[in-house]
Enzyme design. Structure first.
Site, PDB file in Angstrom:
ATOM      1  N   GLU A  25     -18.680   7.126   4.080  1.00 57.28           N
ATOM      2  CA  GLU A  25     -19.038   6.185   5.140  1.00 57.28           C
ATOM      3  C   GLU A  25     -17.830   5.407   5.652  1.00 57.28           C
ATOM      4  O   GLU A  25     -17.686   5.181   6.852  1.00 57.28           O
ATOM      5  CB  GLU A  25     -20.091   5.208   4.615  1.00 57.28           C
ATOM      6  CG  GLU A  25     -20.665   4.336   5.708  1.00 57.28           C
ATOM      7  CD  GLU A  25     -21.898   3.592   5.216  1.00 57.28           C
ATOM      8  OE1 GLU A  25     -22.778   4.250   4.639  1.00 57.28           O
ATOM      9  OE2 GLU A  25     -21.965   2.375   5.413  1.00 57.28           O
ATOM     10  N   ASP A  26     -16.955   5.001   4.756  1.00 64.05           N
ATOM     11  CA  ASP A  26     -15.893   4.067   5.148  1.00 64.05           C
ATOM     12  C   ASP A  26     -14.495   4.659   5.255  1.00 64.05           C
ATOM     13  O   ASP A  26     -13.578   3.988   5.711  1.00 64.05           O
ATOM     14  CB  ASP A  26     -15.816   2.901   4.142  1.00 64.05           C
ATOM     15  CG  ASP A  26     -17.092   2.076   4.124  1.00 64.05           C
ATOM     16  OD1 ASP A  26     -17.864   2.193   5.101  1.00 64.05           O
ATOM     17  OD2 ASP A  26     -17.311   1.342   3.158  1.00 64.05           O
TER      18      ASP A  26
END
Ligand code: MN
Length: 709
Positions: free
Chosen positions: A79-80
């Site tokens: 996600e990051d």
């Protein structure tokens, strides 16, 4: 809490309960994650890796397998950071990649609103959880660490995360039997959502503890002596009810803190089930039990497999004391729930006992397959995770667990979808009850069915189980679809007739081509789309016979020459040339005014028509009109209906109008920017009275916001 976190500490923690743990895998996961997140910081300013590491620590506290702990370390990488699921699959294997992927939020651009995005992400996660339960356990650990460090976030975010935790994650933890987690999540949420109340309760509880310390010691002493005397093993501990639990109790029973008697209770752990009942007997022989407060969750466990005996007695000084009595094993299950499955174990499918924890979820996923709306799914899950239940019996004496508030209809759908659909009545304990009757503990329910009956839309107002709601909606949807097909055909035929074209076109190959060109697979789909108002008959015709160029979107309507219908008189002169105005669609019975147009005769308007007001300067040209049509004359009236934007409403509306034998001459459906449906009908009515009647009926329909002319 302020334990120094380190990779070394984590490895030691894991090794302490699993001496064959794959420590290399954990090291590799840690270094990978730490490198991937190297440029990021947490809100409080510390390096980001602290968060996944803390999540891994929580998972180690839960004694999870190494794959889960690795996934915990890696859970934010996709996600990051630039990491992809394929990267993870290559390095860490498909299980870990699957878990991380399931916890990765979908990109925001795909959604209209934040709510929608949340619902869809949540659904994605739960679907994955029904395949691999570790997904939710890692999410829990993630959420718990975020809740523990919530103070570093802006206030608005705190509120959003805390209420989501309280609404979804805490009940879900409860449903999965992880008692300690539920309590901590509830108290943390409570603290951020209602800080003053939380502080006040915390102070009062501390005071109560202090006040009662001596008393509790005395009671424990008496019990220990008694257990010794009788030779029954037992470990007695004091237990303080958690703050949110106290708050809920005060709310539910509308009482103040001083009236909550079980803030401090006692818990007795023993070795066998028989000894649980034995100890209960001892306590009841020492002190008088309060009627109605005894609960046997050993004989009838809760849906999350919680087992215990509960009783409240009048203690030595006349004060109430609450007891929980259970075996050590029951206690472990109450604390760890489904997480206990991975203790000392690597992956492996859930055994029969543990799969009970999520059978409701698998059931829900099954039922919801045909309901693609993520918000509906979210609501359904919320309904399922609150395990307040009643226990009822089938006529054969089988025990069934139903959510509190369930009705015989819920019960019928719980037995079988067909029993639900065919349900016409119910007997509870041999007596006939209404279908909306609320089931009570111990009821025996017999469902009366009839082959010729189907479910009623009204049932949706009282059923509480997801299964019943979903099945009823599906049935209605199917009915609506059938109606839409019929309506679609009718609308198309009308349109054809209006352009003097043959109905035979409806059966030609060409119309199938039109369907395909509109992206629809079958003729039926085309009819449904027209019936639902997604495609106008006009659009279909334009594609069917482009050379005819059906032209403007405006229906050919309403400018009928007066001579066709007798009955208008103006200043005593009968039978004048007139039109009805297209702006306000006047009908007989309205307050009318005529406007003289050179060469065209009189145009009839309603008095309140804004166009008339504009023309007031030429008042001389306005004349009084008396309109009393004879025979079977019908005037076109316009009805504008504002609805919640929901498929099927158009079909229902059309069905309603047709059911009172009113013809729909034209309809147009659009939606407003704020997601409401706007449907304009032109219907043929005799007079104002008939129009009022139909408007009244429409107003009573579900999903209708406003009806105007
Ligand atoms: Mn995270």
């Amino acid at each position: 809490m302020s334990e120094m976190l380190s990779l070394k500490g984590l490895l030691e923690k894991v090794q302490a309960y699993k001496n064959d743990a794959d420590l290399d895998m954990l090291r590799k996961s840690y270094h990978f994650s730490s490198e991937a997140h190297c440029s990021q910081k947490r809100n409080e300013g510390s390096p980001y890796i602290k968060h996944p590491l803390a999540v891994a620590y929580i998972l180690a506290d839960m004694k999870m397998d190494t794959a889960s702990i690795s996934a915990g370390l890696l859970h934010d990488t996709v996600e990051d950071t630039g990491t992809t699921t394929d990267d993870l699959k290559g390095i860490f294997g498909k299980d870990i990649a699957f878990i991380v992927k399931s916890l990765t939020k979908l990109s925001k651009v795909e959604f209209q609103t934040k709510k929608e995005a949340q619902a869809e992400n949540f659904r994605k996660m739960l679907l994955a959880m029904s395949e691999d339960v570790r997904v939710i356990l890692i999410k829990f650990a993630d959420r718990l660490h975020n809740m523990r460090t919530l103070e570093f976030l802006p206030a608005a975010k705190q509120q959003r995360i805390a209420s989501e935790t309280l609404e979804i994650y805490a009940p879900l933890a409860n449903r999965l039997g992880i008692g300690w987690l539920r309590l901590e999540l509830e108290d943390l949420s409570f603290k951020y959502l209602m800080p003053e109340l939380y502080d006040e309760l915390a102070k009062k509880v501390a005071k109560r503890k202090e006040d009662q310390e001596g008393y509790i010691k005395e009671v424990i002493g008496i019990i220990n002596a008694k257990l010794k005397e009788e030779g029954v093993p037992g470990r007695v501990t004091g237990r303080v009810k958690h703050f949110y639990g106290i708050y809920q109790k005060m709310q539910k029973q509308k009482i103040i803190f001083d009236e909550v008697h079980d803030v401090i209770g006692l818990r007795i752990l023993t070795d066998t089930k028989a000894n649980c009942y034995g100890i209960l007997g001892l306590i009841h022989s020492l002190w008088t039990p309060i009627p109605g407060r005894f609960k046997d969750y050993i004989g009838v466990p809760k849906s999350n497999m919680y087992q215990s005996l509960h009783t409240t007695v009048i203690g030595p000084k006349g004060e109430r004391v609450e007891f929980q009595i259970r075996t050590e094993e029951m206690h472990r299950i109450a604390e760890e729930g489904i997480a206990s499955h991975w203790k000392y174990k690597e992956k492996g499918d859930l055994d029969e006992k543990n799969s009970k924890y999520i059978s409701w979820l698998r059931d829900l996923v099954q039922v919801q397959k045909d309901v693609p709306d993520a918000m509906d799914f979210l609501e359904a899950v919320k309904g399922e995770v609150v395990p307040e239940v009643v226990y009822v019996f089938t006529p054969k004496g089988e025990i069934k667990e139903m959510p509190v508030g369930s009705t015989p209809v819920d019960f019928a759908y719980g037995v079988h979808t067909q029993v639900g659909h065919r349900c016409v009545g119910a007997k509870v304990n041999g007596k006939i009850v209404p279908l909306r009757y609320n089931l009570k503990n111990g009821d025996t329910i017999e469902i009366v069915t009839s082959q010729t009956h189907g479910p009623s839309r009204d049932w949706l107002k009282f059923v509480v189980t997801t299964r019943a709601k979903t099945r009823i909606r599906q049935w209605i949807k199917q009915e609506e679809k059938a109606q839409s097909v019929e309506l679609g055909i009718k609308l198309l035929e009308t349109e054809l007739r209006r352009h003097n074209m043959s109905n035979a076109l409806m059966k030609s190959e060409d119309i199938l081509k039109v369907a395909k060109s509109l992206g629809l697979g079958t003729l039926e789909e085309l009819f449904v789309s027209v019936g639902f108002g997604k495609i106008s008959p006009h659009q279909v015709l334009n594609r069917l016979v482009p050379e005819k160029a059906v032209g403007d979107h405006e229906p050919v309507r309403t400018m009928k020459p007066l001579r066709e219908h007798k009955g208008v008189s103006i200043k005593g002169i009968d039978d004048v040339l007139y039109h009805t105005a297209k702006c306000c669609y006047p009908i007989p019975g309205d307050n009318l005014v005529g406007f003289v147009t050179v060469g065209k005769g009189v145009t009839i308007h309603r008095r309140e028509c804004p166009n008339i007001e504009k023309q007031v300067v030429e008042e001389a040209r306005l004349i009084d009109v008396d309109w009393q049509p004879s025979g079977d004359f019908l005037a076109n009236a316009r009805v504008v209906v504002e609805t919640v934007d929901k498929p099927g409403i158009l079909a229902n509306l059309s069905a309603l109008i047709s059911s009172v034998n009113i013809n729909i001459n034209h309809l147009e459906a659009t939606s407003t920017p704020d997601q409401r449906g706007l449907i304009t009908f032109l219907i043929g009515v005799k007079d104002l009275a008939q129009l009022k009647m139909i408007i009244q009926k429409i107003r009573q329909m579900e999903g209708i916001l406003r009806v105007t002319r």
